[in-house]
Design an enzyme around this catalytic site. Sequence first.
Site: not given
Ligand code: F6R
Length: 263
Positions: A73, A145, A147, A152
Amino acid sequence: MPLHWIRADDYEAMSSLAAGCMFAAIERRAGQRQPMLVGLATGNTMLSLYERLAGMLNRRNLDLSQLHTINLDEYVGADGQWISADHPLSYRGYMQKNLFSRFDSKLGMNHEHIHFPNPTQPAALDEWIRGKGGVDFQLLGIGFNGHIGFNEPIPEAGISVEAYGALPSRVVGLTELTIDTNARLTAGGDHSKVPRHAVTLGMEPILAAKEILLLACFPQQREPLLKLRQGRVTPELPGSYLINHPNTTIIYAEDQVGLEKGS
Ligand code: F6R
């Protein structure tokens, strides 16, 4: 094969195990004369892993000329394009800083092989991935959450289980909570300065990966992982789609996630 759970004592142990898995997956394919597709995630979870992985690749001098990386992303600005790579939130900037800039040039990584979904034509990346036979190895984190990428949760009343699992790469609006958090992190609380949209790889190309590794190392990830362990696939918990994936490993840092404390 059911989900494979691996307990690591802490963040560094998780990162070391994950670096070993990724290195092995890349090494297995490095000798072959065909492209290898490795899906990458950003976020705090991956910081130590990327440092370790770059060190291992440099020490072992693997040939990365066939490596294609595909990030999950990136944020999208008001003009409908990626935000600038030097924006403090940019995932392109994050990857450059935490992984790509650490590769020795002798590894032969081709910077044209670095892919991010493009907000102007997100489905093009899905087609390209399909044409190459799918992602070989997909790294994932998990949101508080549940995701994965920026896919989401959606209430079950709003989408069927099948339709959610087939979601393509696309531009998504960010939730108020995410905008608020980003404003505090990068814009001194000024909401007008933070992106309202992101582009994400869809559920479909993620779930079509041949091998998936998901990492978890924060106390807020306990709930989503406990729910995922209950074994029910639901759009309300995107991570739960991994339950039916044929080759997924989850490595968790037990000191933070506390999965063994019981539910
Ligand atoms: C990042 C992504 C997100 C993260 C997730 C955990 O490219 O796609 O899904 O993997 O939000 O983020 P952290 O590691 O910062 O807790």
